[in-house]
Scaffold this active site. Sequence first.
Site: not given
Ligand code: 9MR
Length: 889
Positions: A365, A696, A744, A753
């Site tokens: 994102d 992602h 993947d 991601e």
């Molecule tokens: O790394 C984060 C993980 O520990 C959490 O479980 C998850 C759900 O809240 O979110 C991950 O972080 C994401 C963030 O919220 C938005 N940008 C992408 C991050 C990686 O997926």
Amino acid sequence: MIPHSPRSHRPRSPGRTGRFRPRVLGTLAVAGLFGAALVAPAGAASNAVDDPPEQIVNGDFSGGSTAPWWWTANNPAAVLDGRLCADIPGGTTNPWDAIIGQNDLPLIAGESYTLGYTATASVPVTITTNVQMATEPYTTELSEHDQLGDTAVPITHTFTAQADNDAAQLSFQVGGSSAPYTLCLDDVSLRGGAAPPVYTPDTGSPVRVDQVGYLPHGPKDGTFVTDATDAQTWTLKNAAGTAVATGATEPGGVDPTSGQNVQTFDFSGYTTAGDGYTVAIGDETSEPFAIADDVYSALRTDSLAYYYDQRSGIAIDGAIAGAAYARPAGHLNVAPNTGDNDVPCQPGVCDYTLDAAGGWYDAGDQGKYVVNGGIAVSELMNTYERTLTAKGANGAALGDGRLKVPETGNGVPDILDEARWELNFLMEMQVPDGRPLAGMAHHKLHDQAWTGLPQAPDQDSQPRRLHPPSTAATLNLAAAGAQCARLFRPYDAAFADRCLAASQKAWTAAKAHPAVYADPDDAIGGGAYSDDNVTDEFYWAASELFITTGDDTYRQAVLTSPLHGDTAAVFPPDGFSWGSTAALGALDLATVPNKLTGDQLTTVRAMVTGAADGYAADSQNALYGLPYSPSGNHYVWGSNSQVLNNAVVLGIANDLTGETKYRDAVLHALDYILGRNPLNQSYVTGFGERNSHNQHSRIWAHQLDAALPNPPAGTLAGGPDNQLEDPTAQKKLTGCAPAMCYIDDIQSYSTNESAINWNAPLAWVASYVDDLGSGAGDNGGGKAACQVTYTSYRWSGGFTTQVALKNTGTAAVTPWELTWSFADNQKVTDRWQAEITQSGQNVSAKPVSWNGVIPPGATVGFGFNGTSSGQVSDPKAFTLNGGTCDTAR
Ligand code: 9MR
């Protein structure tokens, strides 16, 4: 497996019914919404034994995610109150001028299907509901006109498929209305046919190795998946296929993380460098790998290059990043962007705007989060700071001119240039003086709604908003700012001062507002990163401020923290993370010179080695060698970063003690990341034969649009997450063993991601292991990057000497110690600008309080008087911190 992108749709042609196919205008829309709730496949909960199989993924939007639904660019959709809603423009001509759809629906000829959904429209409309081919000729299997109004009534249609289709499309064609309206969909279901095919990962060879390679003098282990329970013979072959070593495997039994019966093999005894080695067992052969001192050098550089590619607010220069990665600057208020130079708050949060341009995009994102930015930039700074404090560490590889950054040649180590890009952003997020909560940091800044994939940053038209300040974000700023202050001091005192001022102000604000937590439900358009326990952030920030300033306030905050001395709390067995940051403070207290007294330092170091003992034991017990053994084999979102954070702790324990078991566990962690794992997957793009390359991402969305690149080399994938927290993971991975819950696929944001806080420990570990091999070698076999000019004026009975010590390297040298031996009977009597001690003929010069850092290219001068008798000659060899300097005369 690759979803059909609407972009691949080509000009209209009549379908079987004579209707024109829809023209899809925009992006394949997939969003991540990261609520704690599991996103159940539509109807999964009510899937009674006799119900025909459900083909729709995420039909009830219950977890907040929009994936894998897509829509046309003119009607961006988002999940609101558990329904998928979109504002449909008025004045379009055809039904297909606005669409919401889902691809990849398998249909079997002759089977009957029932499509069901509920919908509301804010004005009465008739929409077209098609199940059809997703590509030309867009033949429809079902095409109905449905009338919608402001009350949701269940709509169902049944049809019998005329043709087999692996990947049909459901398409709600909602254009053609003269008036604009809001459409909301829910409970979309397509039942019938066969159960969707079970996804079985292609795991390739059962002989699992580090697909990049091994250090000649490091451990070399692999894992063999087999039904056999008795030992087998392994053979190491060179590139020519000649056997160069052989031995017996060790049966290990069933690996609980994968359910695989495995055996391990160890060819550490073989130390000859080369490329193209393989291990063969019976008829099975591993992927090829190298054995070399510099086997991880490219990984060190590329894992850091990821950050330049993630930069916001600057055009990415193809000459630096590679032509495929060039792109215009994102989020500089140039239309269609609306951020980030002048960003307002969410309604009711504040009445000012901030200039928060710059920084790194968090992940796939394009949000920017202070919480996650703090740990990411700190681990980058740690990568650098270790080279100042650890024996054998080589700062040159991170120095000016060595990495892919545009600031190269400015006299500052490139890794600090990259860190500065984020540090500036963190400081921009601080609430200005005179405002409510002044000194705190806004938790995050991101789009108001999730954007689809792909999405070029400069084309993002979503409004961007500041979210409320939080104590966690404020302490991330305090910690990172304090570390910034000490590392930038030799290069840019004004910037160091700015970092320290922001840090101290943040600390004061956090103390005044110690429990302001981010809302866990604030996850529309960006992740929540919520954290309601900030004891760890307080410990981290206090540690960094104490190291940098030596102030007693911070010392007390460290020593009175309930975490101080609590190894399991500071170093959770599953690894530290963005939500558990005390370890960052403890690791720095244990390694960076500071004013803790002996006992206090012993406590901190014992926490580090105690934790490392646990991780090393986990590594030794694991049949795939990784130092990560989460309770209940619960592999979390971003598990690869947990493995690597544990490796960071192990690396520091090795720096502190020299114990080989810690070093070996670091190398084994990296082996796991690079292919020695149950999926035979290298999780780093561009490294290893079977590497992840569809992470992602809205920028590197090659899987959706062939014109776009894959992620750049050095990008780490999040890794197995057995909670199946996205619809694609649910569709493909249900029933997976914990360490195999990974795919993947660009849609699987919970397993695949990339993120700034995940690549950082990869860079740290890559730097550490490169130092073990080539990095140390870069020092030129004991040479240090320095030049000594030794000028002595002699007279009968004595002399005066002036020494100029120049740092000819690309990294600052601190602390420093220059040693030499007098050839004759010289005795130092008094000195200036250095502490000089003499023992026999051996002399050591160390800095006084103010000249402890020698920036690259800088010179420190010191001198001394002495006595001598008879003929004496000047010393010719000088050693700086263990490496030999050049001498000039
Ligand atoms: O790394 C984060 C993980 O520990 C959490 O479980 C998850 C759900 O809240 O979110 C991950 O972080 C994401 C963030 O919220 C938005 N940008 C992408 C991050 C990686 O997926």
